[in-house]
Motif scaffolding. Structure first.
Motif: not given
Length: 1060
Positions: A53, A198, A226-229, A237
């Motif tokens: 993160s 994200k 979480p992972s980046q979007e 979001g």
């Protein structure tokens, strides 16, 4: 006994007690998540601190003061998947260090990509906003997320409040590329924290209710990482997570609408609106970017009056939320609804939280209707525990929560708070809220459901008092609802209790018809154990007493046994659970409280008023003990000082004990995190002959006036300097003026602390110019190379493909930073940048060769010079041994201390066996000095065996004269001297040990003896084998069993190795 106490619990249900919620690693946290015993705040720290993160987490002191960030620091020291952690202080210019980290062209973080996380409070964020105006635009690889636990001390009693008032004036200058999210429930808190990581197109500020809801345990929260979007907007979001920027609650056709920021008061307002016709609430969950269209869409067509509740520091301050709402609904072509501002100052917020009925009435007054009788979930039961911090009985609340949390049909939530100002040692209040589990029911924080209201009318269905002294000092019985049970853990008899209760408490008990029951867990435990006052058993007694009263008519010994059996088993510390419950059943006594007698006017004036509980401290339970308001305190008395004088509490690594008359000189090596001392060299004597190929020397330092105190076996850290001639030679080659002043950041302060010195001073005293470069140095230096060949070569060495080349340079050629700079001449960063790339000289630690009880204000070292020649014929020298070897009497040296595993056994009569090779003799000289001193004081000591090994007796019998004197005086019982090159065959210490095998085995096996080995690593297997063989012969065990025994001695600190 009281009866008829209703309960949502079936007496025939079974329970399963989860583990303690102390968190040390990812696995522990996941286990605690499953048992619903972690808080949302802890989950936020977990998400934010993962290396996936954040690249770095910056923890500001104000966040730690309210109990946020402590776990992150602890995890950073025990887990590889945690981001790097930096502690910062909140002061003028706060936030500029974050700006610098993300600014292009000035920071490695910006160049390499970084997602930075900061922890601060609303007050800290307000001080930071001005600096954030200089923040570069966010990118997927360069962003800032600020996690803001909404807690602010207010008023003369430093009561903790969730008010956002300190932040309001600063919102006007917050840069546009910030997303501001506000969460209130535990689920929202975790979801919004994850969403912050994200989003890739904006910086994010997340404010959450650390005052109440986010600190509650009892919620099943699984913090998915979480992972980046890329490209995800904040609005989308929120939608994906099941939320909207504005949440509408209440009458769909309401003419009166309240707009309020998400938080505990917003949750209360929603609960009121659900029971009040004509009233609606709009909760703001995304404050920035402000979405005018979304607000207009959510407002009902019937809305005529819009009331905006703004947290403001003073009534003269115009809130930013009002301006946002007013501009959104303003329509020059139509009259539109009236928009009215309600400026809620911190004291007003506190009143609304302390007395929820006051806030409910205030809301209902907007629609001219009566307040609902209750906004609680039906059948909610509220339990209140009062105890003293640190008391073993204070764990009762957690134990009771664990009893209920495993029921699928019951919601069990626990919230702990402390008051450290109204009572020496502090006061703890645990609020436990039990209710039928209903996913559709409105969520209200425990702080709202069970407020600790001054002059309370009685909110708790059950009050437990775990410290009898609180009855005489604090107004705690007032929190009990009419007709409810009060359980008092006390050593008083019924008569003593009656004589101790203040008249006002007696009157209150009668007025509310309270059922007062007493139990003496200490006495009952001693009764069932025959005298053992087990603290764990006392808690079980109180659990049983609680369940008997709480279950009311359903209370039977069998039912309580079933409930507790799942939690603690059939026996507790060898005592049958049924026996404990039976003893509790007989020992629980209801006290008849006689009618209060009227006091004379004179007596009435002498009665001291009881104190109120004020929530002003938050504790965090770590593996090393409780941390209160960010401080690891010596006692809870210190917690009050920490609240009143927070600026007096420096960061942990900069503290000096208050009883130390020799304060740390801030100008003495300010870049060094350790406590340092400036000592004076008085003796530097070579012990080996001048023509011998090894220079082993003895050094003595005078420590008078420094306050340096050391324990036997500790190590002295020497902060050595580089050779002056080599530094000047490098400066000439590099073209750097050695007399030029440069300013360098103090390591691990993120630029918030700087110190200035000349180039020569920096390169000689601080920068590890002649140390070994790591792989990252090559990669970072490549960015400054102007020649493509140099650039590619440096990148290759720093890459995985260049590992073989790096290994050759590092291990065979033993190149230094200076060598690499000369080899790749076109890579020439500025001297300040070069200092940052290289890093600091680390202290070298040497076992102290003296006992302070013997030598007084002196510390001795035994050192061997380290030197070698590279394959190219270049001579090399150990940086610190060279520095020490060149010291002259009178020269000053900066030193620090480090604990060691080399400790004498606690009993002076325990035998000790010491094995030292070469300079490994250092700690044993201290051991022998101390045992000789004990003997001189007529204190008996146990057998002392000493094995020493070197190459030649005539050249390397280190401290030989002293050892012979110790042998003659009987300090050394037996000496095994092994000089490997003096005879026809090589003799090592293990051979001498085998000669004494029977005695050594007996000392270790039968006499609690301790074995120590200090020196190089190579003899460890042979020494181990010698001891195993000795034990096999003496005990008849096989090799495996003897090895297991030796390994067990390590745990007892009786088999100690210090090898290098």
């Amino acid at each position: 006994m009281p009866s008829g106490v209703s309960t949502p619990v079936s007496p025939t249900a079974t329970l399963s007690t989860p583990p303690s919620p102390k968190l040390n690693a990812k696995r522990d946290l996941q286990q605690a998540v499953k048992s619903a015993l972690i808080s949302a705040s802890t989950a936020v720290e977990f998400i934010a601190s993962r290396a996936s993160s954040s690249s770095s987490v910056f923890i500001y002191d104000v966040a730690e003061h309210i109990g946020f960030g402590t776990f992150t620091k602890e995890w950073a020291g025990s887990s590889d998947d945690v981001a790097s952690v930096v502690s910062l202080q909140t002061r003028a210019g706060t936030g500029l260090s974050l700006v610098g980290r993300l600014s292009q062209g000035t920071s490695k973080d910006a160049a390499n990509g970084a997602v930075l996380t900061a922890y601060t409070t609303p007050s800290g964020l307000a001080m930071m906003v001005q600096s954030l105006t200089y923040l570069p635009p966010s990118t997927p690889d360069s962003r800032l997320i600020i996690q803001v636990p909404a807690v602010t001390p207010v008023g003369e009693s430093f009561a903790l409040s969730p008010t956002l008032a300190p932040l309001t004036p600063a919102l006007a200058i917050l840069p546009d590329d910030f997303t501001v999210l506000l969460s209130a429930t535990p689920r929202e808190t975790v979801d919004f924290a994850a969403l912050a990581y994200k989003l890739t197109d904006s910086h994010v500020i997340h404010l959450f209710d650390h005052h109440g809801a986010a600190r509650e345990s009892g919620h099943t929260i699984a913090p998915a990482l979480p992972s980046q979007e890329p490209g995800l907007t904040a609005k989308d979001g929120l939608k994906k997570a099941g939320y909207d920027a504005f949440e509408y609650a209440g009458d769909k056709d309401a003419s009166t609408v309240v707009v309020i920021l998400n938080g505990p008061l917003a949750l209360t307002a929603k609960a009121v609106a659900a029971k009040t016709a004509g009233l609606a609430i709009v909760v703001v969950k995304m404050l920035r970017p402000w979405d005018e269209e979304a607000l207009r869409e959510v407002l009902p067509l019937a809305a005529r009056n819009i009331h905006v509740f703004d947290d403001v520091p003073a009534e003269t301050t115009q809130g930013s939320l009002y301006m946002d709402v007013f501009s959104s609904v303003l329509d020059p072509l139509s009259p539109g609804p009236n928009v009215r501002s309600h400026r809620i100052v911190p004291t007003r917020t506190q009143e609304f939280l302390d007395i929820p009925l006051l806030f409910t009435s205030y809301l209902c007054g907007l629609v001219s209707t009566a307040a609902p009788a209750s906004i609680d979930v039906p059948n909610t039961k509220k339990v209140l525990f009062f105890s003293t911090p640190g008391s073993p009985l204070a764990s009762l609340a957690r134990s009771v929560e664990q009893t209920f949390v495993s029921f699928n049909s019951i919601s069990s939530r626990l919230l702990r708070g402390h008051d450290v100002c109204s009572k020496p040692g502090g006061l703890t209040a645990d609020r436990l809220v039990l209710a039928p589990k209903d996913e559709n029911a409105a969520f209200l924080p425990a702080s709202v459901t069970l407020p600790l209201t001054p002059d309370s009318k009685g909110e708790a269905n059950f009050v437990a008092v775990l410290d009898q002294g609180l009855l005489k000092s604090h107004e705690i019985i007032a929190h009990a609802a009419p007709g409810s049970p009060v359980l008092i853990s006390t050593t008083w008899s019924a008569a003593e209790l009656l004589s101790s209760l203040p008249p006002s408490v007696v009157a209150l008990i009668h007025e509310r018809d309270l059922h007062v029951c007493i139990v003496n867990p200490l006495s009952l435990v001693e009764e069932v154990t025959g005298g053992d006052a087990s603290e764990a058993l006392q808690v079980v007694v109180l659990q049983a007493a609680f369940l008997r009263l709480y279950l009311g008519l359903a209370a039977r010994e069998e039912a309580v046994f079933k409930l507790l059996r799942k939690a603690v088993g059939d026996t507790v510390q060898g005592v049958p659970l049924q026996q404990v419950i039976s003893a509790t059943w007989d020992g629980l006594v209801e006290v008849e409280i006689p009618a209060p007698q009227e006091l004379s006017a004179e007596d009435a004036t002498e009665v001291k008023p009881l104190k109120h509980f004020t929530f002003n401290a938050i504790s965090v339970e770590t593996s090393e003990g409780e941390v209160v308001n960010g401080a690891r305190l010596g006692s809870w008395h210190d917690a009050a000082k920490h609240i009143i004088f927070p600026s007096a509490f420096t960061p942990q690594d900069a503290q000096v004990p208050s009883d130390d008359e020799y304060a740390q000189n801030p100008s003495l090596r300010p870049e060094v995190p350790e406590r340092t001392y400036l000592v004076t060299c008085t003796v530097n004597r070579r012990l080996t002959p001048l023509d011998y190929d090894r220079n082993v020397f003895h050094i003595e330092f005078d420590t008078r006036g420094t306050g340096l105190k050391y324990e036997i076996g500790e190590a002295l850290g020497v902060h050595g300097w580089n050779d002056a001639d080599e530094v000047l030679d490098f400066c000439r080659w590099y073209g750097a003026d050695p007399n030029k002043l440069i300013t360098i950041a103090v390591p691990n302060t993120d630029g918030t602390r700087m110190h200035t010195r000349t180039v020569f001073q920096a390169l000689q005293q601080q920068i590890d110019l002649f140390g070994k470069p790591g792989k990252t140095f090559y990669t970072e230096l490549a960015e400054y190379a102007t020649n493509k060949a140099d650039q590619y070569s440096l990148r290759f060495i720093g890459s995985p493909e260049g590992s073989a080349t790096f290994k050759k340079l590092n291990e065979k050629d033993t190149v230094t930073f200076a060598d690499i700079m000369r080899r790749y001449e076109t890579a020439r960063p500025g001297i300040e940048v070069l200092c940052e790339l290289i890093g600091d000289i680390k202290p070298r630690h040497y076992s102290i060769a003296s006992a302070q009880a013997v030598v007084g204000d002196q510390v001795d070292l035994l050192v061997v010079s380290v030197d070698w020649v590279t394959p190219s014929g270049t001579p090399r020298y150990g940086q610190c041994t060279r520095y020490l070897a060149d010291l002259k009497p009178g020269q000053k040296v900066t030193v620090s201390l480090r604990p060691s595993v080399m400790k004498l056994p606690p009993d002076n009569m325990q035998p000790i066996v010491m094995a030292g090779l070469g300079t490994g003799a250092a700690p044993f000289r201290a051991f022998l000095q101390y045992r000789a001193w004990l003997k001189s004081q007529s204190i008996p000591v146990g057998p002392t065996y000493y094995y020493f090994g070197s190459r030649h007796r005539s050249q390397e019998y280190l401290y030989g004269e002293e050892l012979e004197a110790f042998i003659d005086d009987g300090i050394i019982t037996k000496a095994g001297l092994a000089f490997s090159r003096d005879g026809p065959r090589k003799v090592y210490i293990q051979h001498k040990m085998k000669e004494d095998a029977d005695v050594l085995a007996k000392m270790l096996w039968e006499e609690q003896g301790a074995f120590y080995l200090c020196g190089p690593t190579w003899p460890v297997p042979d020494v181990y084998e010698a001891l195993v063989e000795a034990l096999m012969r003496h005990t008849g065990q096989d090799a495996t069993q003897a090895g297991v025994f030796l390994e067990g001695l390590k745990e007892e600190e009786r088999y100690v190795l210090e090898v290098y």
